[in-house]
Design a protein around this motif. Structure first.
Motif, PDB file in Angstrom:
ATOM      1  N   LEU A   1     -36.860  17.384 -28.182  1.00 25.52           N
ATOM      2  CA  LEU A   1     -38.292  17.193 -27.934  1.00 25.52           C
ATOM      3  C   LEU A   1     -39.155  17.796 -29.040  1.00 25.52           C
ATOM      4  CD1 LEU A   1     -38.507  17.852 -24.095  1.00 25.52           C
ATOM      5  CD2 LEU A   1     -38.573  15.680 -25.282  1.00 25.52           C
TER       6      LEU A   1
ATOM      7  N   MET B   1     -31.146  13.590 -20.827  1.00 26.56           N
ATOM      8  CA  MET B   1     -30.279  14.736 -21.121  1.00 26.56           C
ATOM      9  C   MET B   1     -31.094  15.908 -21.666  1.00 26.56           C
ATOM     10  SD  MET B   1     -27.122  15.844 -21.172  1.00 26.56           S
ATOM     11  CE  MET B   1     -26.341  17.268 -21.878  1.00 26.56           C
ATOM     12  N   HIS B   2     -31.957  15.614 -22.682  1.00 31.24           N
ATOM     13  CA  HIS B   2     -32.676  16.762 -23.261  1.00 31.24           C
ATOM     14  C   HIS B   2     -33.733  17.306 -22.308  1.00 31.24           C
ATOM     15  CE1 HIS B   2     -34.478  13.066 -25.084  1.00 31.24           C
ATOM     16  NE2 HIS B   2     -35.578  13.625 -24.640  1.00 31.24           N
TER      17      HIS B   2
ATOM     18  N   PHE C   1     -31.961  24.543 -17.513  1.00 35.39           N
ATOM     19  CA  PHE C   1     -30.870  25.504 -17.424  1.00 35.39           C
ATOM     20  C   PHE C   1     -31.368  26.924 -17.665  1.00 35.39           C
ATOM     21  CE2 PHE C   1     -28.367  21.956 -19.737  1.00 35.39           C
ATOM     22  CZ  PHE C   1     -28.353  21.199 -18.580  1.00 35.39           C
TER      23      PHE C   1
ATOM     24  N   PHE D   1       0.802  -1.244   0.000  1.00 35.28           N
ATOM     25  CA  PHE D   1       0.000   0.000   0.000  1.00 35.28           C
ATOM     26  C   PHE D   1       0.825   1.279   0.000  1.00 35.28           C
ATOM     27  CE2 PHE D   1      -2.866   3.313   1.313  1.00 35.28           C
ATOM     28  CZ  PHE D   1      -3.964   3.050   0.525  1.00 35.28           C
ATOM     29  N   TYR D   2       1.725   1.446   0.964  1.00 34.60           N
ATOM     30  CA  TYR D   2       2.432   2.729   1.078  1.00 34.60           C
ATOM     31  C   TYR D   2       3.747   2.758   0.281  1.00 34.60           C
ATOM     32  CZ  TYR D   2      -0.873   3.984   4.748  1.00 34.60           C
ATOM     33  OH  TYR D   2      -2.005   4.299   5.427  1.00 34.60           O
TER      34      TYR D   2
ATOM     35  N   HIS E   1      -6.197   9.065   5.238  1.00 35.50           N
ATOM     36  CA  HIS E   1      -5.612  10.057   4.336  1.00 35.50           C
ATOM     37  C   HIS E   1      -5.728  11.413   5.005  1.00 35.50           C
ATOM     38  CE1 HIS E   1      -4.099  11.640   0.729  1.00 35.50           C
ATOM     39  NE2 HIS E   1      -4.402  10.592  -0.024  1.00 35.50           N
TER      40      HIS E   1
ATOM     41  N   GLY F   1     -29.442  30.689 -18.600  1.00 36.08           N
ATOM     42  CA  GLY F   1     -28.179  31.351 -18.878  1.00 36.08           C
ATOM     43  C   GLY F   1     -27.124  30.373 -19.345  1.00 36.08           C
ATOM     44  N   TYR F   2     -25.885  30.610 -18.924  1.00 40.36           N
ATOM     45  CA  TYR F   2     -24.764  29.785 -19.384  1.00 40.36           C
ATOM     46  C   TYR F   2     -24.276  28.910 -18.240  1.00 40.36           C
ATOM     47  CZ  TYR F   2     -20.242  28.572 -21.331  1.00 40.36           C
ATOM     48  OH  TYR F   2     -19.162  27.874 -21.800  1.00 40.36           O
ATOM     49  N   ILE F   3     -24.249  27.616 -18.460  1.00 39.24           N
ATOM     50  CA  ILE F   3     -23.650  26.747 -17.440  1.00 39.24           C
ATOM     51  C   ILE F   3     -22.713  25.755 -18.113  1.00 39.24           C
ATOM     52  CG2 ILE F   3     -25.745  26.920 -16.014  1.00 39.24           C
ATOM     53  CD1 ILE F   3     -25.958  23.862 -16.402  1.00 39.24           C
TER      54      ILE F   3
ATOM     55  N   ASP G   1     -33.369  20.530 -30.910  1.00 35.33           N
ATOM     56  CA  ASP G   1     -34.197  20.389 -29.721  1.00 35.33           C
ATOM     57  C   ASP G   1     -34.811  18.988 -29.788  1.00 35.33           C
ATOM     58  OD1 ASP G   1     -36.139  20.364 -27.824  1.00 35.33           O
ATOM     59  OD2 ASP G   1     -36.842  22.403 -28.228  1.00 35.33           O
TER      60      ASP G   1
ATOM     61  N   HIS H   1      -0.068   6.724  -1.617  1.00 32.95           N
ATOM     62  CA  HIS H   1      -1.278   6.322  -0.904  1.00 32.95           C
ATOM     63  C   HIS H   1      -2.140   5.409  -1.784  1.00 32.95           C
ATOM     64  CE1 HIS H   1      -3.741   7.025   2.669  1.00 32.95           C
ATOM     65  NE2 HIS H   1      -4.758   6.812   1.865  1.00 32.95           N
TER      66      HIS H   1
ATOM     67  N   LEU I   1     -28.341  12.423 -29.442  1.00 35.81           N
ATOM     68  CA  LEU I   1     -28.596  13.642 -28.670  1.00 35.81           C
ATOM     69  C   LEU I   1     -27.573  13.860 -27.558  1.00 35.81           C
ATOM     70  CD1 LEU I   1     -32.499  13.524 -28.513  1.00 35.81           C
ATOM     71  CD2 LEU I   1     -31.096  15.170 -29.745  1.00 35.81           C
ATOM     72  N   VAL I   2     -26.813  12.837 -27.240  1.00 35.74           N
ATOM     73  CA  VAL I   2     -25.745  13.024 -26.242  1.00 35.74           C
ATOM     74  C   VAL I   2     -24.842  14.184 -26.685  1.00 35.74           C
ATOM     75  CG1 VAL I   2     -23.672  11.982 -25.231  1.00 35.74           C
ATOM     76  CG2 VAL I   2     -25.777  10.652 -25.396  1.00 35.74           C
TER      77      VAL I   2
ATOM     78  N   GLU J   1     -27.924  17.428 -28.634  1.00 37.73           N
ATOM     79  CA  GLU J   1     -29.045  18.079 -27.953  1.00 37.73           C
ATOM     80  C   GLU J   1     -28.704  19.561 -27.762  1.00 37.73           C
ATOM     81  OE1 GLU J   1     -32.243  16.929 -26.345  1.00 37.73           O
ATOM     82  OE2 GLU J   1     -32.225  19.099 -26.620  1.00 37.73           O
ATOM     83  N   LYS J   2     -29.729  20.398 -27.910  1.00 42.77           N
ATOM     84  CA  LYS J   2     -29.518  21.841 -27.766  1.00 42.77           C
ATOM     85  C   LYS J   2     -28.990  22.141 -26.365  1.00 42.77           C
ATOM     86  CE  LYS J   2     -32.244  25.372 -29.799  1.00 42.77           C
ATOM     87  NZ  LYS J   2     -33.628  25.802 -30.005  1.00 42.77           N
ATOM     88  N   ASN J   3     -27.869  22.791 -26.303  1.00 46.01           N
ATOM     89  CA  ASN J   3     -27.269  23.119 -25.007  1.00 46.01           C
ATOM     90  C   ASN J   3     -26.466  24.398 -25.186  1.00 46.01           C
ATOM     91  OD1 ASN J   3     -25.718  23.299 -22.677  1.00 46.01           O
ATOM     92  ND2 ASN J   3     -25.488  21.093 -22.489  1.00 46.01           N
ATOM     93  N   ILE J   4     -26.819  25.387 -24.414  1.00 43.18           N
ATOM     94  CA  ILE J   4     -26.232  26.715 -24.573  1.00 43.18           C
ATOM     95  C   ILE J   4     -24.714  26.719 -24.368  1.00 43.18           C
ATOM     96  CG2 ILE J   4     -26.551  27.445 -22.177  1.00 43.18           C
ATOM     97  CD1 ILE J   4     -27.594  30.115 -23.385  1.00 43.18           C
ATOM     98  N   SER J   5     -24.240  25.679 -23.654  1.00 51.41           N
ATOM     99  CA  SER J   5     -22.810  25.683 -23.356  1.00 51.41           C
ATOM    100  C   SER J   5     -21.965  25.048 -24.459  1.00 51.41           C
ATOM    101  CB  SER J   5     -22.559  24.960 -22.031  1.00 51.41           C
ATOM    102  OG  SER J   5     -23.005  23.643 -22.132  1.00 51.41           O
ATOM    103  N   ARG J   6     -22.590  24.588 -25.561  1.00 56.42           N
ATOM    104  CA  ARG J   6     -21.785  24.030 -26.657  1.00 56.42           C
ATOM    105  C   ARG J   6     -21.240  25.166 -27.542  1.00 56.42           C
ATOM    106  NH1 ARG J   6     -23.146  18.745 -25.814  1.00 56.42           N
ATOM    107  NH2 ARG J   6     -25.349  18.225 -25.755  1.00 56.42           N
TER     108      ARG J   6
ATOM    109  N   ALA K   1     -31.906  19.809 -20.245  1.00 57.84           N
ATOM    110  CA  ALA K   1     -31.569  21.032 -20.970  1.00 57.84           C
ATOM    111  C   ALA K   1     -32.577  22.139 -20.695  1.00 57.84           C
ATOM    112  CB  ALA K   1     -31.496  20.748 -22.463  1.00 57.84           C
ATOM    113  N   TYR K   2     -33.819  21.751 -20.402  1.00 56.60           N
ATOM    114  CA  TYR K   2     -34.851  22.763 -20.146  1.00 56.60           C
ATOM    115  C   TYR K   2     -34.741  23.356 -18.749  1.00 56.60           C
ATOM    116  CZ  TYR K   2     -36.876  21.636 -24.555  1.00 56.60           C
ATOM    117  OH  TYR K   2     -37.046  21.498 -25.892  1.00 56.60           O
TER     118      TYR K   2
END
Lengths: 152, 412
Positions: A127, B1-2, B8, A31-32, B93, B10-12, A125, A36, A108-109, A112-117, B5-6
């Motif tokens: 749906l 996932m989708h 959220f 172990f050590y 630890h 703003g921006y995350i 979208d 750790h 969609l993984v 899918e619409k996602n503002i952070s892309r 999405a609804y």
């Protein structure tokens, strides 16, 4: 000192000894040694057989598909992203066949619409966009730009 | 996932979409706080010699133990693989605050609470072993280590040791819950949590919730046993609840004022969150119903002459309000700290599931367990102090001073 107090102290001492003894059994020998963690885990991990074959292995037999893929927008994706780990198939093609992910939730993984892309990334979208339809009806996974002829 | 999405705004960042610390992580500081608070209330008698709270002394100790026994359950349920929890003891630890909590917990359980309860009850258990038959007798015999020494010298020694353990126990209780606050306060990447005030705020809110819980349990158990609750005791506990509430409220106010004045870059998103997504749980449930209303109600008992019956009801309502207020305080810290994006430009949403490993059902079961444990403990170690105890009711100490007050006399 009252007898019960002596007994209590003995119980605590025995408990402490038991904990130390159990620790001797439970801490793995290496172990050590390097930090750790178990040092012996390194050869164990190294001995594992790779499950992914890698892009080059696919290219050997499936050049025609790769030719299409290289011209499309999925060119940066490895085959095994969608078809799963294929080391056993590469070693003996007749033994197993890589699966193909058909469900629209898999597309969609990433799409899918996602503002952070990133801006300009193709997103829909899930749906609202042709709900319940198979994505492959309009998009060819190996070269996924929409089939303009079929899209209204 | 989708679906997510609804939720959220703003921006995350993608990894902020789903909250990883759920309602179970809300329960962890809540339950630990109840443990520490109940113990501090018990220490009012044993260390600070507030004799009026004597009827709640043993109940507070047993309450503390009942909740301590389940304090780690929410964490184990949340993480899965409970069998791995022993690893933190086997290969400790020291650089992990969470791993070291295991040792703080073990110290508090094994060397403070159990030892204190054992010395507090030992002489009574010897007596009960003589009075009872069957299983109960066997249990008492085992717990008293097959020794029936109840000589005045040994009883006096019990009290001295119990006193010493409580004196060690107070900083230990502070450590136990201050530590929980420290775990959140030391997350420097999260501007809602990272605050040196966090351990102190957690500690005082723990004291508030523990006192409220024992105040409620004392009245409920008195009612269930058809006994009259001791009004002097209720008034004293109520007064200490008010003091603790004032300190807690002042500390939290100080934290808010400091944040408003310093107005760091995270301030805009946090104020949007507090007035938006957390409005109900923070402004209404925590501050208004859990803080201001109980404080005003408790203060009114000091100012106005309120009939006993009304005052008793008032204490019940105040306890419930405080308990929900502190629950939502934990909720606001744990859930609130994950609702806003580290980009400081957006929010996600938390939806409490009903079923599932992190759902409301599991949370309710975990919250219910301490009460079941407490019922068993009060059967085995009756904490009741009744002046009008019926003969044969071995749970009752005929004279309130008989059990604990000599502890102070001998400890002086």
């Amino acid at each position: 000192m009252p007898r019960y107090l002596v007994r209590l102290i003995i119980i605590f001492v025995l408990g402490a000894v038991a904990v130390l003894a159990i620790r001797q059994f439970m801490v793995p020998a290496s172990f050590y040694q390097l930090g750790h963690y178990r040092a012996s885990v390194l050869p164990e991990v190294a001995a594992q057989e790779p499950v992914y074959a890698g892009h080059a292995a696919c290219e050997e037999c499936h050049g025609d598909v790769l030719e299409v893929k290289e011209k499309g927008r999925h060119t940066g994706l490895s085959c095994e992203v969608c078809h799963g780990a294929a080391a056993t198939h590469a070693a003996d093609p007749s033994s197993t066949k890589p699966f193909t992910e058909l469900d629209r939730s898999f597309c969609l993984v990433c799409h899918e619409k996602n503002i952070s892309r990133p801006a300009g990334f193709p997103m829909v979208d899930g749906l609202a966009h042709n709900i319940k339809e198979d994505c492959r009806k309009c998009h060819k996974p190996h070269s996924p730009s929409p089939n303009k002829g079929e899209e209204k | 996932m989708h679906e997510a999405a609804y939720a959220f705004t703003g921006y995350i960042y993608p990894n902020e979409a789903k909250l990883l610390w759920s309602v179970l992580i809300v329960l962890y500081p809540y339950i630990t706080g109840l443990v520490a608070g109940a113990f501090i209330l018990a220490s009012l008698l044993s260390v600070f010699r507030v004799k009026a709270v004597h009827p709640t002394y043993r109940l507070a100790l047993l309450t503390s133990l009942s909740f301590l026994l389940v304090a780690t359950l929410p964490l184990l349920a949340h993480l899965g693989h409970p069998e791995r929890s022993f690893e933190i003891f086997v290969t400790p630890h020291t650089s992990s605050a969470m791993a070291m909590f295991g040792f703080v917990y073990a110290w508090y359980l094994m060397l403070v609470l159990c030892v204190e309860i054992w010395f507090e009850y030992r002489a009574d258990m010897v007596r009960w072993a003589g009075e009872c038959k069957g299983l109960k007798r066997l249990i008492y015999r085992i717990i008293t280590l097959w020794d029936d020494d109840t000589s005045p010298r040994s009883v006096q020694m019990d009290h001295k040791i119990a006193y010493a353990v409580t004196v060690i126990g107070i900083p230990s209780a502070f450590l136990l819950h201050g530590y929980v606050g420290f775990i959140f306060g030391s997350v420097k990447a999260n501007p809602y949590w990272a605050s040196v005030l966090m351990p102190v705020v957690f500690l005082f809110s723990a004291i508030v919730s523990g006192i409220a819980l024992v105040l409620l349990l004392y009245q409920v158990t008195a009612h269930l046993r058809w006994k009259k609750a001791d009004m002097a005791c209720l008034d004293t506990v109520g007064r200490y609840l008010l003091y603790a509430l004032i300190v807690d409220f002042a500390l939290e106010g100080l934290d808010v004022i400091h944040r408003i004045y310093v107005a760091e870059e995270s301030f805009d998103i946090l104020s949007l969150m507090v007035t938006g997504k957390l409005f109900l749980t923070l402004v209404i449930a925590q501050v208004l119903l859990g803080g201001l209303v109980p404080m005003l109600a408790l203060a009114s008992t000091l100012v106005f002459r309120i009939p006993d019956k009304t005052r008793q009801w008032l204490y019940v309502v105040v306890s419930l309000l405080v308990l929900q207020g502190i629950f939502f305080m934990r909720w606001n810290v744990v859930i609130g700290g994950q609702l806003f994006s580290k980009s400081l430009l957006g929010f996600t949403t938390y939806k409490l599931d009903i079923a599932g490993r992190e759902g409301a059902m599991v949370a309710l079961i975990i919250m219910g367990l301490p009460f079941i444990i407490l019922t068993v403990l009060t059967w085995l170690l009756p904490p009741w102090v009744d002046n009008d105890a019926a003969p044969g009711d071995h749970g009752a100490t005929d004279k309130p001073e008989a059990a604990a007050v000599p502890a102070q006399a001998s400890a002086k």
